[in-house]
Structures are given as structure tokens and as C-alpha cells.
Design a protein around this motif. Structure first.
Motif, PDB file in Angstrom:
ATOM      1  N   GLN A  72       0.834  -1.205   0.000  1.00 50.74           N
ATOM      2  CA  GLN A  72       0.000   0.000   0.000  1.00 50.74           C
ATOM      3  C   GLN A  72       0.867   1.252   0.000  1.00 50.74           C
ATOM      4  OE1 GLN A  72      -2.589  -0.474   3.371  1.00 50.74           O
ATOM      5  NE2 GLN A  72      -3.859  -2.030   2.375  1.00 50.74           N
ATOM      6  N   GLY A  73       0.403   2.250  -0.734  1.00 57.33           N
ATOM      7  CA  GLY A  73       1.174   3.487  -0.834  1.00 57.33           C
ATOM      8  C   GLY A  73       2.240   3.435  -1.897  1.00 57.33           C
ATOM      9  N   GLY A  74       2.240   2.343  -2.691  1.00 63.58           N
ATOM     10  CA  GLY A  74       3.169   2.262  -3.810  1.00 63.58           C
ATOM     11  C   GLY A  74       4.592   1.912  -3.438  1.00 63.58           C
ATOM     12  N   ARG A  75       4.816   1.254  -2.283  1.00 61.71           N
ATOM     13  CA  ARG A  75       6.186   0.887  -1.900  1.00 61.71           C
ATOM     14  C   ARG A  75       6.786  -0.087  -2.915  1.00 61.71           C
ATOM     15  NH1 ARG A  75       7.128  -1.313   3.753  1.00 61.71           N
ATOM     16  NH2 ARG A  75       9.254  -0.580   3.356  1.00 61.71           N
ATOM     17  N   PHE A  76       5.960  -0.952  -3.457  1.00 61.63           N
ATOM     18  CA  PHE A  76       6.369  -1.820  -4.565  1.00 61.63           C
ATOM     19  C   PHE A  76       5.111  -2.295  -5.278  1.00 61.63           C
ATOM     20  CE2 PHE A  76       6.101  -4.465  -0.746  1.00 61.63           C
ATOM     21  CZ  PHE A  76       5.306  -5.527  -1.146  1.00 61.63           C
ATOM     22  N   ILE A  77       5.299  -2.754  -6.504  1.00 61.47           N
ATOM     23  CA  ILE A  77       4.181  -3.276  -7.291  1.00 61.47           C
ATOM     24  C   ILE A  77       3.895  -4.705  -6.846  1.00 61.47           C
ATOM     25  CG2 ILE A  77       3.430  -3.914  -9.618  1.00 61.47           C
ATOM     26  CD1 ILE A  77       5.347  -1.713 -10.640  1.00 61.47           C
ATOM     27  N   LEU A  78       2.634  -5.015  -6.611  1.00 67.06           N
ATOM     28  CA  LEU A  78       2.226  -6.356  -6.230  1.00 67.06           C
ATOM     29  C   LEU A  78       1.212  -6.867  -7.241  1.00 67.06           C
ATOM     30  CD1 LEU A  78       2.345  -8.673  -4.151  1.00 67.06           C
ATOM     31  CD2 LEU A  78       0.485  -7.539  -2.908  1.00 67.06           C
ATOM     32  N   ALA A  79       1.511  -8.008  -7.858  1.00 66.21           N
ATOM     33  CA  ALA A  79       0.631  -8.550  -8.887  1.00 66.21           C
ATOM     34  C   ALA A  79       0.454 -10.048  -8.669  1.00 66.21           C
ATOM     35  CB  ALA A  79       1.215  -8.283 -10.272  1.00 66.21           C
ATOM     36  N   GLU A  80      -0.571 -10.598  -9.299  1.00 63.77           N
ATOM     37  CA  GLU A  80      -0.867 -12.025  -9.201  1.00 63.77           C
ATOM     38  C   GLU A  80      -0.854 -12.652 -10.590  1.00 63.77           C
ATOM     39  OE1 GLU A  80      -3.832 -13.310  -5.881  1.00 63.77           O
ATOM     40  OE2 GLU A  80      -4.624 -11.451  -6.732  1.00 63.77           O
ATOM     41  N   ALA A  81      -0.376 -13.891 -10.676  1.00 60.98           N
ATOM     42  CA  ALA A  81      -0.354 -14.630 -11.935  1.00 60.98           C
ATOM     43  C   ALA A  81      -0.774 -16.075 -11.679  1.00 60.98           C
ATOM     44  CB  ALA A  81       1.036 -14.592 -12.555  1.00 60.98           C
ATOM     45  N   GLU A  82      -1.254 -16.717 -12.739  1.00 59.11           N
ATOM     46  CA  GLU A  82      -1.634 -18.118 -12.618  1.00 59.11           C
ATOM     47  C   GLU A  82      -0.403 -19.024 -12.655  1.00 59.11           C
ATOM     48  OE1 GLU A  82      -4.581 -19.708 -12.085  1.00 59.11           O
ATOM     49  OE2 GLU A  82      -5.394 -17.717 -11.653  1.00 59.11           O
ATOM     50  N   GLU A  83       0.538 -18.691 -13.561  1.00 59.92           N
ATOM     51  CA  GLU A  83       1.727 -19.532 -13.694  1.00 59.92           C
ATOM     52  C   GLU A  83       2.887 -18.703 -14.220  1.00 59.92           C
ATOM     53  OE1 GLU A  83       2.717 -20.440 -16.998  1.00 59.92           O
ATOM     54  OE2 GLU A  83       1.117 -19.196 -17.780  1.00 59.92           O
ATOM     55  N   VAL A  84       4.008 -19.366 -14.554  1.00 55.80           N
ATOM     56  CA  VAL A  84       5.263 -18.672 -14.798  1.00 55.80           C
ATOM     57  C   VAL A  84       5.200 -17.730 -15.993  1.00 55.80           C
ATOM     58  CG1 VAL A  84       7.663 -19.010 -15.536  1.00 55.80           C
ATOM     59  CG2 VAL A  84       6.741 -20.363 -13.649  1.00 55.80           C
ATOM     60  N   SER A  85       4.604 -18.149 -17.102  1.00 62.38           N
ATOM     61  CA  SER A  85       4.584 -17.301 -18.298  1.00 62.38           C
ATOM     62  C   SER A  85       3.913 -15.963 -18.016  1.00 62.38           C
ATOM     63  CB  SER A  85       3.870 -18.017 -19.446  1.00 62.38           C
ATOM     64  OG  SER A  85       4.614 -19.120 -19.888  1.00 62.38           O
ATOM     65  N   GLU A  86       2.784 -16.011 -17.348  1.00 61.57           N
ATOM     66  CA  GLU A  86       2.082 -14.774 -17.008  1.00 61.57           C
ATOM     67  C   GLU A  86       2.892 -13.951 -16.015  1.00 61.57           C
ATOM     68  OE1 GLU A  86      -2.185 -13.247 -15.101  1.00 61.57           O
ATOM     69  OE2 GLU A  86      -1.732 -15.403 -15.231  1.00 61.57           O
ATOM     70  N   ALA A  87       3.530 -14.608 -15.065  1.00 56.09           N
ATOM     71  CA  ALA A  87       4.349 -13.901 -14.078  1.00 56.09           C
ATOM     72  C   ALA A  87       5.520 -13.185 -14.750  1.00 56.09           C
ATOM     73  CB  ALA A  87       4.855 -14.882 -13.020  1.00 56.09           C
ATOM     74  N   VAL A  88       6.140 -13.820 -15.752  1.00 57.84           N
ATOM     75  CA  VAL A  88       7.243 -13.199 -16.479  1.00 57.84           C
ATOM     76  C   VAL A  88       6.774 -11.917 -17.157  1.00 57.84           C
ATOM     77  CG1 VAL A  88       8.742 -13.447 -18.512  1.00 57.84           C
ATOM     78  CG2 VAL A  88       8.616 -15.275 -16.811  1.00 57.84           C
ATOM     79  N   LYS A  89       5.624 -11.967 -17.808  1.00 56.18           N
ATOM     80  CA  LYS A  89       5.101 -10.776 -18.489  1.00 56.18           C
ATOM     81  C   LYS A  89       4.867  -9.632 -17.499  1.00 56.18           C
ATOM     82  CE  LYS A  89       2.775 -13.290 -22.220  1.00 56.18           C
ATOM     83  NZ  LYS A  89       1.457 -13.659 -22.805  1.00 56.18           N
ATOM     84  N   LEU A  90       4.266  -9.951 -16.358  1.00 58.99           N
ATOM     85  CA  LEU A  90       3.989  -8.920 -15.354  1.00 58.99           C
ATOM     86  C   LEU A  90       5.280  -8.367 -14.762  1.00 58.99           C
ATOM     87  CD1 LEU A  90       0.962 -10.655 -13.587  1.00 58.99           C
ATOM     88  CD2 LEU A  90       0.873  -8.612 -15.024  1.00 58.99           C
ATOM     89  N   GLY A  91       6.253  -9.253 -14.532  1.00 57.51           N
ATOM     90  CA  GLY A  91       7.538  -8.805 -13.989  1.00 57.51           C
ATOM     91  C   GLY A  91       8.271  -7.891 -14.950  1.00 57.51           C
ATOM     92  N   LEU A  92       8.272  -8.237 -16.236  1.00 54.95           N
ATOM     93  CA  LEU A  92       8.929  -7.399 -17.238  1.00 54.95           C
ATOM     94  C   LEU A  92       8.247  -6.039 -17.366  1.00 54.95           C
ATOM     95  CD1 LEU A  92       9.658 -10.053 -20.022  1.00 54.95           C
ATOM     96  CD2 LEU A  92      11.313  -8.964 -18.505  1.00 54.95           C
ATOM     97  N   GLN A  93       6.932  -6.034 -17.305  1.00 53.50           N
ATOM     98  CA  GLN A  93       6.199  -4.767 -17.363  1.00 53.50           C
ATOM     99  C   GLN A  93       6.575  -3.866 -16.200  1.00 53.50           C
ATOM    100  OE1 GLN A  93       2.024  -5.774 -17.516  1.00 53.50           O
ATOM    101  NE2 GLN A  93       2.195  -6.741 -19.530  1.00 53.50           N
ATOM    102  N   ALA A  94       6.722  -4.451 -15.023  1.00 56.47           N
ATOM    103  CA  ALA A  94       7.047  -3.650 -13.832  1.00 56.47           C
ATOM    104  C   ALA A  94       8.453  -3.072 -13.906  1.00 56.47           C
ATOM    105  CB  ALA A  94       6.903  -4.515 -12.587  1.00 56.47           C
ATOM    106  N   LEU A  95       9.381  -3.808 -14.523  1.00 60.04           N
ATOM    107  CA  LEU A  95      10.774  -3.359 -14.574  1.00 60.04           C
ATOM    108  C   LEU A  95      11.038  -2.345 -15.674  1.00 60.04           C
ATOM    109  CD1 LEU A  95      12.645  -6.748 -13.997  1.00 60.04           C
ATOM    110  CD2 LEU A  95      12.540  -4.816 -12.406  1.00 60.04           C
ATOM    111  N   GLY A  96      10.303  -2.451 -16.777  1.00 68.18           N
ATOM    112  CA  GLY A  96      10.570  -1.558 -17.896  1.00 68.18           C
ATOM    113  C   GLY A  96      11.819  -1.992 -18.645  1.00 68.18           C
TER     114      GLY A  96
END
Length: 459
Positions: free
Chosen positions: A388-412
Motif C-alpha cells: 500500500q502506498g506504492g512501496r512496490f508493485i504487487l501482482a498475481e499470476a496463474e503460472e510462470v509465463s504470465e508472471a514473467v510478463k507482469l515482472g517485465l512490465q514492472a521493470l521496464g
């Protein structure tokens, strides 16, 4: 129990993974006409039928009554003896043994060095083999690291040393051990062992039950410091000021600085302590560990263990799929302090306490955490108040492929995409290797180029 003692008995092999295949091959090598039942999956049954072995019975289902038809069952390591149907069959007199137990019962030339620990045992075993080979000694690298011991049955010429990794599923089968190395202890595999206390007892059986001639123990682990070691076992300590230990990145032997570990391809303090353990073991064997220490610089890191896959679009992808506990995730995060990190975490829920990992992230927030797998929602709920308050991005994924996409988006375009799940891979993946390959492919790397474990076998 020696293989020759199985002759004429009612024998079964339960599980036809690599350990099961090695057990059947060993039986056929030594006892070619011995009747054997193999309990396996439907997929595993096809290659067995193709053998057209008249002394082979194949069963694709198993229960306690079917097991009880046999006197001895050679079971795969992943099958717990503490739960049904194994526990029920044992009450009816069935004797269970693992493929490793069969190997240990056989006479073999060369000194047996067995390595275990909740984290770092593969790296330490491989390091040990690397250092022993650097001394000019013919050395075997085998066991839980990826080569069943029975695949090296009757190897000629015999090695001078056996560097053997043992999991907590296998430590109780070790015997005639020259050196037992125990790196650390924290809760793991509780579903297999049934309780934390039993996990520790099973892990420490390598010392307490096997009664090795020598033990190399971590002086920084309170459970090992308090361990009741058999009187016949001589203890050598590492991670202690009098022996092999770390001061920052420098490896010391007592007061003598020996090696700058930054020149060794082993990221993180925990890996450098693994090096201390390997050097302490070399010294316990009577070799000049100080002289051999420099050889660690040519060691090749193992796959799926903080394995840097490379850079793509400014992002370094790191495959730590072997990570199956929250403590191993913390160790991985420690390696990338000061860098932007997207952590991919979660998998099979074994009921482990994630509080320590949450506390670590609270103290040193990462750029993003992506939770996934069966225990992903539980980890996500623990982290939600911290995000909360944007200390870090928190996301949920079903499995690794989706998690990789979300992680890459967060890092830029800058940072570390870190797969360090802190949990087992099943049921979504066959094993941590399968999960690591999936991560590599999703991150844009060739999964076929990341799997080779250097040095397996005898050299």
C-alpha cells in the motif's frame, strides 16, 4: 541390503523415474532372471512393455495390499514411507529401501563424502568434486544432484573419492560414510516427513545413524552446534573463526586470508559459505585446501541455482527455480541488493511460514513481487499491506509465463527478473527443472541451453 540378497525374494520397484530405472537396470545386471514387479504410471508402462521381459510384471495402480505381496520394495525417493500406502504395507512386514540404499550396501573402493543441507547441497557437492579433481584425484559426482548412484555401479577404474549429494529422503540410507557434510537446517519437505522434528531427524541421520568417520558441520547453525554427534565421529567446523570462514567477500583459513570470493562464479554469501564447506571437507580428507582454493575460480555454476540467463532489453533474467523454501528466496534477494528486482514467487503450498520472507521485503522493498501457484494467494495477502502506498508493485499470476510478463512490465528496461519461487514446482510442473525451462523460454532464452550440470559422473 545388497543386491545379491534380493535373489529369490518377492521384489518390486515403486516409481519408474530415473532412480527406478537405475534400480531395474542394476537388478537386471546382477540378477537377470529375478522376477520384479514395477509399480508405475501409464506413461511409464509403455517403455517397460517394450522390453518384452518375461520376468517383469507391470502395474499402473498401487495400494497397500498390492505392496504387501512383496518382501522388498525399492521405492523412489519422492514416495514418503510415513503415509499410506507405504506405512500400511510396512506394518504388514514389507521392507522398503531406496536405490541409494542398494548402492551404499555394495562394497566400493574410494572414500565416500556425503553432502546434505536444506540449501546449497548441490553446489557444495559439485564444488567439492571440482576441487578434488583439481588435486589430480579421480572423483565421482553423483546422487541427488542428477545422477543416481546405481548408474555408477561397478565403474572401472574406481574413483578415489565419491562426492555424493543426498536429500532428506535419502540420508537415512547412507552407510560406511567417510565424511558427512551438513550445511544448514531449516524446515522443508514437511509434507513428506510429516513434521518439522522428523525432517530434522531424517536429515541428521547422515550423522547420527550413519556414524561417519568425520563430519563437516556449519558452526553458524545452532541445531548443528547442539547435535549429539557419535563419539566415533571427528567433527570439523566451518563458518568458524578457527577454520574456514568468510570476512566480507574474503575466504579465510583461521587468520590467513586465502581467496577473494568475488572471483568465484558463486553469487551471494550463502554460496561463499558453501565454498568454505567444500574447502573444510578437502582439508578433512588430508589434502592441501589452501593450495587448492584458487581452483574454485574455474568452477562452473549449476543450472537453476541463481543462474543468470543473460540480458534482454536491459533486463537480466535469473533462474533460481531450485528455490523451494522462503529462506532460499531471501538468500536470492540478498544477492541483488541495490538493484531493481521483480521477484516471481510461489508454487506448491506445503504450509511453510512465509513470515520471514515478508519481513525481508518489508525491510528492503523490491520493485515488484508477482505471486503465482497454489500458495500465491496466501503470499499475496501477506504482502498486500506492505504494498500500500506504492512501496512496490504487487501482482498475481496463474503460472510462470504470465508472471514473467507482469515482472517485465514492472521493470521496464532496467533490473533483474528473478524467479526464486520458495516453493516446490508441482503439480503445475514435473520438477524444478521443468519450471526453470519454462521460465527461460518465457523470458526469451533457449531452454535447451541451460540444463547441463557440469562434471556429473567420474573424471
Amino acid at each position: 541390503m545388497r543386491i545379491s540378497e534380493l535373489e529369490g525374494k518377492r521384489v518390486a520397484i515403486w516409481g519408474y523415474g530415473r532412480e527406478g530405472r537405475s534400480a531395474l537396470a542394476a537388478l537386471r545386471w546382477r540378477l537377470p532372471s529375478q522376477p520384479v514387479t514395477v509399480f508405475c504410471s501409464h506413461d511409464e508402462a509403455e517403455p517397460l512393455r517394450d522390453m518384452q521381459d518375461p520376468a517383469l510384471r507391470i502395474e499402473t495402480s498401487v495400494n497397500a495390499d498390492m505392496l504387501a505381496e512383496h518382501e522388498v520394495v525399492v521405492k523412489s525417493p519422492g514416495i514418503s514411507p510415513y503415509t499410506s500406502p507405504a506405512a500400511d504395507a510396512a506394518l504388514n512386514g514389507v521392507r522398503f529401501i531406496g536405490a541409494s540404499g542398494l548402492w551404499f550396501a555394495e562394497p566400493a573402493a574410494g572414500k565416500r563424502i556425503c553432502v546434505t543441507g536444506s540449501k546449497g547441497k548441490s553446489t557444495t557437492t559439485a564444488l567439492l568434486a571440482h576441487l578434488l579433481r583439481a588435486s589430480g584425484a579421480r572423483t565421482a559426482l553423483a546422487g541427488n544432484i542428477g545422477l543416481p548412484l546405481l548408474e555408477l555401479l561397478d565403474v572401472q577404474p574406481p574413483p578415489a573419492y565419491w562426492a555424493i549429494e543426498l536429500s532428506s529422503y535419502q540420508t537415512g540410507e547412507a552407510s560406511d560414510v567417510d565424511v558427512a557434510v551438513v550445511l544448514n537446517l531449516f524446515p522443508e519437505h514437511l509434507d513428506w516427513h510429516g513434521s518439522e522434528a522428523r525432517y530434522y531427524a531424517d536429515k541428521l541421520a547422515l550423522v547420527t545413524r550413519a556414524a561417519p568417520r568425520m563430519a563437516v558441520l556449519n558452526a553458524g547453525d545452532p541445531r548443528l552446534v547442539e547435535l549429539d554427534v557419535p563419539p566415533s565421529t571427528k567433527v570439523h567446523w566451518f563458518n568458524h573463526a578457527d577454520g574456514w570462514h568468510l570476512r566480507e567477500a574474503m575466504v579465510y583459513r583461521g587468520e590467513q586470508p586465502v581467496l577473494d570470493a568475488r572471483h568465484v562464479p558463486l553469487p551471494g554469501r550463502h554460496n561463499r559459505l558453501n565454498l568454505c564447506a567444500a574447502l573444510a571437507t578437502v582439508e578433512a580428507l588430508g589434502l592441501d585446501a589452501v593450495a587448492l582454493a584458487a581452483s574454485a575460480a574455474s568452477f562452473r555454476a549449476l543450472p537453476h541455482r541463481l543462474q543468470s540467463l543473460g540480458l534482454r532489453h536491459g533486463i537480466e533474467s535469473v533462474n533460481d527455480s531450485i528455490s523451494t523454501t522462503p529462506q532460499s528466496t531471501i538468500a536470492a534477494l540478498d544477492c541483488y541488493r541495490g538493484r531493481r528486482v521483480a521477484l516471481l514467487v510461489g508454487g506448491y503450498d506445503r504450509g511453510l511460514d512465509w513470515g520471514v520472507c515478508v519481513e525481508r521485503i518489508a525491510a528492503e522493498p523490491v520493485t515488484a513481487v508477482v505471486t503465482m501457484g497454489q500458495n500465491g494467494p496466501r503470499i499475496h495477502e501477506k504482502l498486500k499491506p506492505l504494498a500500500q502506498g506504492g512501496r512496490f508493485i504487487l501482482a498475481e499470476a496463474e503460472e510462470v509465463s504470465e508472471a514473467v510478463k507482469l515482472g517485465l512490465q514492472a521493470l521496464g528496461h532496467d533490473g533483474v527478473l528473478l524467479l526464486s519461487p520458495g516453493a516446490a514446482s508441482f503439480p503445475r510442473y514435473r520438477d524444478y527443472i521443468d519450471r526453470g525451462r519454462h521460465f527461460a523460454k518465457a523470458a526469451g532464452f533457449d531452454p535447451d541451453l541451460i540444463n547441463t550440470i557440469p562434471g556429473l559422473g567420474v573424471a
